[in-house]
Design a protein around this motif. Structure first.
Motif, PDB file in Angstrom:
ATOM      1  N   THR A  31       0.817  -1.217   0.000  1.00  0.00           N
ATOM      2  CA  THR A  31       0.000   0.000   0.000  1.00  0.00           C
ATOM      3  C   THR A  31       0.848   1.263   0.000  1.00  0.00           C
ATOM      4  O   THR A  31       0.386   2.323  -0.421  1.00  0.00           O
ATOM      5  N   THR A  32       2.103   1.172   0.462  1.00  0.00           N
ATOM      6  CA  THR A  32       2.959   2.360   0.528  1.00  0.00           C
ATOM      7  C   THR A  32       3.958   2.416  -0.618  1.00  0.00           C
ATOM      8  O   THR A  32       4.715   3.368  -0.741  1.00  0.00           O
ATOM      9  N   THR A  33       3.968   1.398  -1.450  1.00  0.00           N
ATOM     10  CA  THR A  33       4.770   1.357  -2.671  1.00  0.00           C
ATOM     11  C   THR A  33       3.828   1.107  -3.839  1.00  0.00           C
ATOM     12  O   THR A  33       3.041   0.159  -3.816  1.00  0.00           O
ATOM     13  N   GLU A  34       3.903   1.958  -4.856  1.00  0.00           N
ATOM     14  CA  GLU A  34       2.941   1.896  -5.956  1.00  0.00           C
ATOM     15  C   GLU A  34       3.104   0.644  -6.818  1.00  0.00           C
ATOM     16  O   GLU A  34       2.122   0.028  -7.216  1.00  0.00           O
ATOM     17  N   ALA A  35       4.343   0.294  -7.133  1.00  0.00           N
ATOM     18  CA  ALA A  35       4.557  -0.792  -8.086  1.00  0.00           C
ATOM     19  C   ALA A  35       5.817  -1.567  -7.747  1.00  0.00           C
ATOM     20  O   ALA A  35       6.765  -1.023  -7.167  1.00  0.00           O
ATOM     21  N   TYR A  36       5.807  -2.848  -8.120  1.00  0.00           N
ATOM     22  CA  TYR A  36       7.015  -3.657  -7.947  1.00  0.00           C
ATOM     23  C   TYR A  36       7.020  -4.803  -8.940  1.00  0.00           C
ATOM     24  O   TYR A  36       6.005  -5.152  -9.533  1.00  0.00           O
ATOM     25  N   CYS A  37       8.210  -5.388  -9.104  1.00  0.00           N
ATOM     26  CA  CYS A  37       8.375  -6.559  -9.953  1.00  0.00           C
ATOM     27  C   CYS A  37       9.495  -7.413  -9.387  1.00  0.00           C
ATOM     28  O   CYS A  37      10.577  -6.894  -9.092  1.00  0.00           O
ATOM     29  N   ARG A 222       9.478  10.010  -5.891  1.00  0.00           N
ATOM     30  CA  ARG A 222       9.590   9.470  -4.538  1.00  0.00           C
ATOM     31  C   ARG A 222      10.750   8.453  -4.512  1.00  0.00           C
ATOM     32  O   ARG A 222      11.720   8.627  -5.207  1.00  0.00           O
ATOM     33  N   TYR A 223      10.644   7.375  -3.752  1.00  0.00           N
ATOM     34  CA  TYR A 223      11.772   6.455  -3.595  1.00  0.00           C
ATOM     35  C   TYR A 223      11.646   5.277  -4.555  1.00  0.00           C
ATOM     36  O   TYR A 223      10.620   4.603  -4.598  1.00  0.00           O
ATOM     37  N   SER A 224      12.710   5.053  -5.312  1.00  0.00           N
ATOM     38  CA  SER A 224      12.749   3.923  -6.240  1.00  0.00           C
ATOM     39  C   SER A 224      13.961   3.057  -5.917  1.00  0.00           C
ATOM     40  O   SER A 224      14.948   3.529  -5.341  1.00  0.00           O
ATOM     41  N   TYR A 225      13.882   1.789  -6.312  1.00  0.00           N
ATOM     42  CA  TYR A 225      14.924   0.846  -5.898  1.00  0.00           C
ATOM     43  C   TYR A 225      15.001  -0.303  -6.888  1.00  0.00           C
ATOM     44  O   TYR A 225      13.976  -0.802  -7.367  1.00  0.00           O
ATOM     45  N   VAL A 226      16.226  -0.736  -7.177  1.00  0.00           N
ATOM     46  CA  VAL A 226      16.427  -1.917  -8.007  1.00  0.00           C
ATOM     47  C   VAL A 226      17.611  -2.683  -7.446  1.00  0.00           C
ATOM     48  O   VAL A 226      18.627  -2.086  -7.073  1.00  0.00           O
ATOM     49  N   CYS A 238      14.773  -7.429  -8.030  1.00  0.00           N
ATOM     50  CA  CYS A 238      13.632  -6.788  -7.368  1.00  0.00           C
ATOM     51  C   CYS A 238      13.631  -5.305  -7.713  1.00  0.00           C
ATOM     52  O   CYS A 238      14.654  -4.630  -7.561  1.00  0.00           O
ATOM     53  N   VAL A 239      12.516  -4.817  -8.187  1.00  0.00           N
ATOM     54  CA  VAL A 239      12.352  -3.395  -8.499  1.00  0.00           C
ATOM     55  C   VAL A 239      11.128  -2.874  -7.765  1.00  0.00           C
ATOM     56  O   VAL A 239      10.047  -3.480  -7.838  1.00  0.00           O
ATOM     57  N   THR A 240      11.289  -1.775  -7.049  1.00  0.00           N
ATOM     58  CA  THR A 240      10.141  -1.083  -6.452  1.00  0.00           C
ATOM     59  C   THR A 240      10.180   0.372  -6.896  1.00  0.00           C
ATOM     60  O   THR A 240      11.247   0.957  -7.024  1.00  0.00           O
ATOM     61  N   MET A 241       8.992   0.938  -7.120  1.00  0.00           N
ATOM     62  CA  MET A 241       8.922   2.337  -7.541  1.00  0.00           C
ATOM     63  C   MET A 241       7.802   3.048  -6.808  1.00  0.00           C
ATOM     64  O   MET A 241       6.759   2.471  -6.503  1.00  0.00           O
ATOM     65  N   GLN A 242       8.078   4.296  -6.525  1.00  0.00           N
ATOM     66  CA  GLN A 242       7.161   5.215  -5.856  1.00  0.00           C
ATOM     67  C   GLN A 242       6.781   4.726  -4.451  1.00  0.00           C
ATOM     68  O   GLN A 242       5.607   4.672  -4.085  1.00  0.00           O
TER      69      GLN A 242
END
Length: 266
Positions: A31-37, A222-226, A238-242
């Protein structure tokens, strides 16, 4: 015989439903991260996802593409390659509040230093220098996309491709401090440190499985990560965005990796 075929088809359908992109119904709902893969690094198989095709601003995780292209051009021949900092490398960043390592016009920078500055210090002046390197001498030649957006799925694929380029995985997974020596115009030694707390052993957010990563932040993205993570021989991207705040990013990445490693054994 018909009954056996029907049973076999049912089993195959279950397996396909469990592992095809977009079909991971039991994947964690964030709920606090918009998208991930979550992707298998070796096969490209999507294991879990949420809004993975949504167009979002990537912030500095886009440097994975920059670094991958530079490694592709260099083909592992980093030694004795020097790049000269242009006026545009420095002054195109004026007023942007970009991260940088204070490169100066006319400064001669070893390719290895430019790569680690871009990777570890997230230096935009270093990224500009690399774009000129693989772009035929101009930043515009190295950056063809005017609309700076991507998706979690595309970022996972970009990292998977970059990991095949000579030297990239060594660059991406370095945890030790990197020292950049003085140059022709800069007498001061520069030091680049690991900025991802999930890769710092003394941090409360440390995750041993994470081998390499790139972090990003802007007000819009916002915060993004790969990251590339490995556990029991299984390598995951692992990728997370927003993610809205830093702690959201840390907690959500841990949740995703714990779940994926528990479910997937290769």
């Amino acid at each position: 015989m018909k009954k056996q075929i029907a049973v076999l088809c049912a089993v195959l359908l279950c397996l396909l439903t469990a592992f095809v992109p977009g079909a991971a119904a039991a994947a964690p709902a964030l709920t606090t991260t918009e998208a991930y893969c979550i992707m298998d690094a070796d096969t490209g198989l999507v294991l879990e996802q949420q809004n993975m095709d949504e167009e979002l601003h990537p912030a500095s995780i886009t440097k994975v593409m920059t670094l991958g292209l530079a490694c592709e051009k260099a083909q592992g021949k980093w030694d004795n390659v020097k790049l000269t900092v242009s006026h545009e490398d420095v002054y195109s960043l004026a007023g942007t509040d970009s991260s940088h390592i204070a490169l100066q016009e006319g400064e001669e920078v070893p390719l290895t230093d430019a790569l680690y500055a871009t990777m570890m210090a997230s230096a935009n002046d270093g990224a500009n220098l690399l774009a000129e390197y693989f772009g035929g001498g101009s930043i515009e030649g190295g950056v063809a996309d005017e609309d700076h957006y991507t998706s979690c799925y595309d970022m996972a694929q970009i990292l998977r491709w970059a990991l095949t380029q000579p030297g990239f995985e060594t660059l991406f997974t370095r945890n030790e401090m990197y020292t950049m020596g003085p140059t022709n115009v800069q007498p001061v030694t520069r030091y680049f440190h690991q900025q991802d707390k999930m890769r710092v052993g003394s941090s409360r957010y440390y995750i041993p499985a994470i081998l390499g990563s790139k972090i990003g932040y802007t007000n819009i993205a916002r915060y993004s990560y790969v990251c590339l993570a490995e556990q029991n021989g299984v390598r995951l991207i692992c990728v997370t965005m927003q993610s809205q705040i830093k702690t959201d990013k840390y907690n959500d990445v841990r949740t995703l990796l714990d779940d994926a490693f528990a479910r997937y054994t290769g």
